[in-house]
Every structure is written in structure tokens, then in C-alpha cells.
Design a protein around this motif. Sequence first.
Motif, PDB file in Angstrom:
ATOM      1  N   TYR A 138      -2.805   0.738 -10.530  1.00  0.00           N
ATOM      2  CA  TYR A 138      -2.341   0.109  -9.300  1.00  0.00           C
ATOM      3  C   TYR A 138      -3.495   0.121  -8.304  1.00  0.00           C
ATOM      4  O   TYR A 138      -3.989   1.186  -7.929  1.00  0.00           O
ATOM      5  CB  TYR A 138      -1.143   0.893  -8.748  1.00  0.00           C
ATOM      6  N   ARG A 174       0.788  -1.224   0.000  1.00  0.00           N
ATOM      7  CA  ARG A 174       0.000   0.000   0.000  1.00  0.00           C
ATOM      8  C   ARG A 174       0.827   1.284   0.000  1.00  0.00           C
ATOM      9  O   ARG A 174       0.271   2.379  -0.072  1.00  0.00           O
ATOM     10  CB  ARG A 174      -0.924   0.022   1.222  1.00  0.00           C
ATOM     11  N   ASP A 228       5.757   1.774  -3.348  1.00  0.00           N
ATOM     12  CA  ASP A 228       5.385   0.576  -4.096  1.00  0.00           C
ATOM     13  C   ASP A 228       4.555   0.929  -5.317  1.00  0.00           C
ATOM     14  O   ASP A 228       4.744   0.361  -6.399  1.00  0.00           O
ATOM     15  CB  ASP A 228       4.599  -0.378  -3.198  1.00  0.00           C
ATOM     16  N   CYS A 229       3.629   1.865  -5.155  1.00  0.00           N
ATOM     17  CA  CYS A 229       2.800   2.298  -6.284  1.00  0.00           C
ATOM     18  C   CYS A 229       3.656   2.914  -7.386  1.00  0.00           C
ATOM     19  O   CYS A 229       3.502   2.597  -8.566  1.00  0.00           O
ATOM     20  CB  CYS A 229       1.745   3.285  -5.803  1.00  0.00           C
ATOM     21  N   THR A 247      -4.978  -1.409  -4.571  1.00  0.00           N
ATOM     22  CA  THR A 247      -4.556  -2.047  -3.327  1.00  0.00           C
ATOM     23  C   THR A 247      -5.691  -2.880  -2.732  1.00  0.00           C
ATOM     24  O   THR A 247      -6.864  -2.548  -2.858  1.00  0.00           O
ATOM     25  CB  THR A 247      -4.088  -1.001  -2.297  1.00  0.00           C
ATOM     26  N   GLU A 288       3.245   4.460  -0.990  1.00  0.00           N
ATOM     27  CA  GLU A 288       3.376   5.293  -2.185  1.00  0.00           C
ATOM     28  C   GLU A 288       4.548   4.833  -3.037  1.00  0.00           C
ATOM     29  O   GLU A 288       4.473   4.827  -4.271  1.00  0.00           O
ATOM     30  CB  GLU A 288       3.562   6.757  -1.777  1.00  0.00           C
TER      31      GLU A 288
END
Length: 245
Positions: free
Chosen positions: A123, A107, A111-112, A125, A109
Motif C-alpha cells: 500500500y 492516507r 484505509d491501509c 500513498t 491507517e
Amino acid sequence: MTQIPSQALLEPRVPVPPAVPEAVASAGQRILVVDADADRAGSLTAQLRRHGHDPVGVGRGSAALQAYEDVEMVLLDLDLPDLDGLEVCRALRAVSQVPIIIVTARRSELDCVLGLHAGADDYVTKPYGLIELMARMEAVLRRTRRQPAAARDIRRGRLHIDVDSREVSVDDERIALTRKEFDLLYLLAAQPDAVIPRKQLLQQVWGDSWSRRTIDTHVSSLRGKLGGSGWVVTVRGVGFKLGTG
């Protein structure tokens, strides 16, 4: 190396979910669901099928790299048992314009951002709502349908690759390649200025069936057929890139 076969996920019995409004449903798409959790993937494939899609589920990244060619969209989890999902996303984007939506429990930022930089179109979650996911799928499909088709004709100096006919020529002289030699060359040519990691080449071209000498043998054969070692450049400790002959 022990070979572990990729297995399609089985679909368990699931409760019938609420109907999705027609405005957000884009029916009739073949969807590849990549998720190591069989129950979760089975629930999603059942929901997609109920709304007119043709989903297929796989639980490993290597299986996804073998199954993407005949699908209209990929729903990709990042936490897979054999490959990191970001690596799978990058590998898919290297050779295909298939829409990819990352669906993950990661979750943050960062990773996004990493997912989008790896080539994902969106993307999402977990946990997510089915209506939201279907709406995002429809939005991604609308965007990608407006984009021009990926290049089916690749030229690199004297090298010419006709992707549709799988024909390769140098100086207008046709070169007879095996299926794996063509796949290897195409993967390099699809990103002509990038170094493709050895592991990515092995997973994407050979899947689970390869040995340590597999790629070296094919690279050597490919260089010989193309007429010089300069066409496939070795970047020591990393992988290979397309050269200029």
C-alpha cells in the motif's frame, strides 16, 4: 443499461525523471496501471516504460477486471469512476494471484488495513517517490516469486475443474460449458466458501456488457448442465456461492 466502453489512457509528454538505481529496478514486467487521472497515469506509464517495463493504463475498475490476465503486476488507485478500488482488489484476488500494489491518496491507517485485507500485497500513498515505488515493486515481486503457484486443479466433491484446459466434469463425466459459464463457475469455485456479490460476478465475467437477466440465465443453465440446483446456491439479496451438488 447504457454501456460505457473502457478506454486505455493516453500517455502525455512528461519530463524525463532521474534514473532509478539498477538495484531497485525490475525490468521487463508487464504492469497494469489503474488510475482515473489520465495525466497522472500517463506520467507513471512513461516512467515505467523508460525503466524497461511494458505498462498499460486503464481508467475504470471494470476495464481492470478485463485486463489483468496477461500482466505481472497491478498498480491500483482506489478512487475510480465506476467501482471502488477495494472492490476491484477483492475481485482480482478472488481469481488471480497477480501482485497488487494499491497506489492512492487515501492516507488513513484504516484505509491501509482495508486495502491489505482486500488482498493487496502493498500500500503506497500519494505523493510518492519513483525510487520508493520501484523498490516496493521489486520487493513484492521477490515475495510472490517464492510463493507456490495458485491451484490449477479444483475439486469440490464430485465436481472437478481443470483450470488450464478449462474442462469441467461431474462424477468423471465431462460437462460442456460455454466460456461465460466456465468463467462464472471458476469465480465461484476459487472461493468455495464465500458468497460472491452479484455485482462482482457481473463486472468480472461480463464487464460492461450485461443486462438484469444475464446472470440469472447463466446460473440456471449452469445448474442444469451440472445436474442440480445445489451446485450454485443463491444467497438472497447478496449473490451466489458454490454448493456441493
